[in-house]
Design an enzyme around this catalytic site. Sequence first.
Site, PDB file in Angstrom:
ATOM      1  N   LYS A   1      49.561   7.387  78.716  1.00 21.68           N
ATOM      2  CA  LYS A   1      48.730   6.507  79.545  1.00 21.68           C
ATOM      3  C   LYS A   1      47.260   6.612  79.184  1.00 21.68           C
ATOM      4  O   LYS A   1      46.523   5.637  79.272  1.00 21.68           O
ATOM      5  CB  LYS A   1      48.937   6.813  81.032  1.00 21.68           C
TER       6      LYS A   1
ATOM      7  N   LYS B   1      56.573  -1.217  83.221  1.00 20.75           N
ATOM      8  CA  LYS B   1      55.874  -2.165  84.096  1.00 20.75           C
ATOM      9  C   LYS B   1      54.636  -2.724  83.413  1.00 20.75           C
ATOM     10  O   LYS B   1      54.161  -3.783  83.770  1.00 20.75           O
ATOM     11  CB  LYS B   1      55.454  -1.461  85.385  1.00 20.75           C
TER      12      LYS B   1
ATOM     13  N   LYS C   1      60.197   2.204  75.587  1.00 21.92           N
ATOM     14  CA  LYS C   1      60.945   2.018  76.835  1.00 21.92           C
ATOM     15  C   LYS C   1      60.428   0.783  77.583  1.00 21.92           C
ATOM     16  O   LYS C   1      59.255   0.419  77.446  1.00 21.92           O
ATOM     17  CB  LYS C   1      60.877   3.280  77.697  1.00 21.92           C
TER      18      LYS C   1
HETATM   19  P1  TYM Z   1      57.914   5.108  87.996  1.00 24.95           P
HETATM   20  O1  TYM Z   1      57.365   4.411  89.196  1.00 24.95           O
HETATM   21  O2  TYM Z   1      57.265   4.843  86.681  1.00 24.95           O
HETATM   22  O3  TYM Z   1      59.440   4.779  87.810  1.00 24.95           O
HETATM   23  C1  TYM Z   1      60.371   4.877  88.876  1.00 24.95           C
HETATM   24  C2  TYM Z   1      61.709   5.357  88.340  1.00 24.95           C
HETATM   25  O4  TYM Z   1      62.178   4.468  87.321  1.00 24.95           O
HETATM   26  C3  TYM Z   1      62.527   5.211  86.159  1.00 24.95           C
HETATM   27  N1  TYM Z   1      62.250   4.389  84.965  1.00 24.95           N
HETATM   28  C4  TYM Z   1      63.149   4.151  83.994  1.00 24.95           C
HETATM   29  N2  TYM Z   1      64.430   4.514  83.856  1.00 24.95           N
HETATM   30  C5  TYM Z   1      65.086   4.072  82.756  1.00 24.95           C
HETATM   31  N3  TYM Z   1      64.531   3.282  81.807  1.00 24.95           N
HETATM   32  C6  TYM Z   1      63.232   2.887  81.909  1.00 24.95           C
HETATM   33  N4  TYM Z   1      62.706   2.089  80.992  1.00 24.95           N
HETATM   34  C7  TYM Z   1      62.480   3.322  83.043  1.00 24.95           C
HETATM   35  N5  TYM Z   1      61.211   3.113  83.466  1.00 24.95           N
HETATM   36  C8  TYM Z   1      61.089   3.780  84.641  1.00 24.95           C
HETATM   37  C9  TYM Z   1      61.630   6.437  86.200  1.00 24.95           C
HETATM   38  O5  TYM Z   1      62.159   7.493  85.433  1.00 24.95           O
HETATM   39  C10 TYM Z   1      61.598   6.750  87.679  1.00 24.95           C
HETATM   40  O6  TYM Z   1      62.711   7.532  88.059  1.00 24.95           O
HETATM   41  N6  TYM Z   1      55.990   9.697  88.446  1.00 24.95           N
HETATM   42  C11 TYM Z   1      57.029   8.798  88.920  1.00 24.95           C
HETATM   43  C12 TYM Z   1      57.001   8.571  90.411  1.00 24.95           C
HETATM   44  C13 TYM Z   1      57.061   9.784  91.268  1.00 24.95           C
HETATM   45  C14 TYM Z   1      58.209  10.590  91.520  1.00 24.95           C
HETATM   46  C15 TYM Z   1      57.779  11.574  92.448  1.00 24.95           C
HETATM   47  C16 TYM Z   1      59.517  10.553  91.049  1.00 24.95           C
HETATM   48  C17 TYM Z   1      56.027  10.300  92.000  1.00 24.95           C
HETATM   49  N7  TYM Z   1      56.471  11.378  92.736  1.00 24.95           N
HETATM   50  C18 TYM Z   1      58.691  12.556  92.907  1.00 24.95           C
HETATM   51  C19 TYM Z   1      60.411  11.532  91.511  1.00 24.95           C
HETATM   52  C20 TYM Z   1      59.985  12.507  92.436  1.00 24.95           C
HETATM   53  C21 TYM Z   1      56.848   7.457  88.231  1.00 24.95           C
HETATM   54  O7  TYM Z   1      55.765   7.107  87.833  1.00 24.95           O
HETATM   55  O8  TYM Z   1      57.957   6.685  88.249  1.00 24.95           O
END
Ligand code: TYM
Length: 327
Positions: A111, A197, A194
């Site tokens: 990022k 968003k 990957k």
């Molecule tokens: P975030 O908001 O980017 O994504 C949410 C969830 O979606 C999964 N994900 C994917 N899985 C498969 N293929 C992809 N291309 C893909 N893109 C996203 C992510 O692995 C995630 O599970 N840091 C985290 C949010 C967070 C969190 C937490 C997660 C904050 N606190 C505590 C678990 C526990 C994040 O930015 O996810």
Amino acid sequence: MQRVFSGIQPSGDLHLGNLLGALVKWVDMQDDHDAIYCVVDLHALTLRHDPEELRRNTIELAQLLIAVGIDPERAILFVQSHVPQHPQLAWLMECTVSYGELSRMTAFKDKSNRDGTKFISAGLFTYPALQAADILLYDTDFVPVGDDQRQHVEITRDIAERFNSRYGDTFVVPEHVIPPAGARVMDLQHPDRKMSKSEEGAGTVNVLEDFKAVEKKFKRAVTDSDMEVRYDIEAKPGVSNLLSILAGATGGDPVALADNYEQYGPLKADTATAVIELLRPIQERFAELQADPAETERLLKVGADKAEAIAAEVLARAKTNVGLLQG
Ligand code: TYM
């Protein structure tokens, strides 16, 4: 009952990667676990954002989670900033993780290196400490996430173990749960990246996307020129991605599914159909929920009250053990 916690950021549109990598498991696990799910709005502040958009995305994401199948009667569903214990525990986490450990986080490196990123907030760097707080505040046993969050769950475990060894048994050390198919959904145009968003366009399929557009995106998905349907991520990333998506959407196995196809056309068509059938009920339910945002806000308030009751106890335990006087 064992406890599950996970979170998702209200930044950008919800896409197929989020759905297959994480949300399908969230829904599954709420049946036989004590499940807590969070819209992590504080995390969304780590990158430049528009306040109005953040407000809209937060409520919409909560509605999408309900539309996907999170049942606020069974699971606790809430917004991170409504529970003040998250940033409070994050400070204790920041003091338990090192600069070196945070520097090794690939999400930070990605990022902060993104084209056009001039301002790198301190929050983007310390982000994993807040994520560790999210997880550890609930005595979490399991964290269902996609593959890209593996490292953040690992560092959470390291922080928990270090805190426990320094200050006595305080936190449950959690484990990640990563689905067998769909844990890393790749961009349809660039199967070496990957789906994300931040990458709008032909390679990303959004959960609220029009079905004609979904069909078109799969039809145009990048494959390769050797015309053999085989699951091999290294040699055939595009085809393997389609097989993983099909497997994630239908509950199948990507290696076995490859045997059903001799050509790319039918694989693309079947994958598009499976995805559309997965999205259809979600879009219908979302439209109903969108008509009544006040009800969603009420549900989130109930969720935040329940979450806070748990978080307050765990934070008090951590504060006592670390040597802070109870106020
Ligand atoms: P975030 O908001 O980017 O994504 C949410 C969830 O979606 C999964 N994900 C994917 N899985 C498969 N293929 C992809 N291309 C893909 N893109 C996203 C992510 O692995 C995630 O599970 N840091 C985290 C949010 C967070 C969190 C937490 C997660 C904050 N606190 C505590 C678990 C526990 C994040 O930015 O996810």
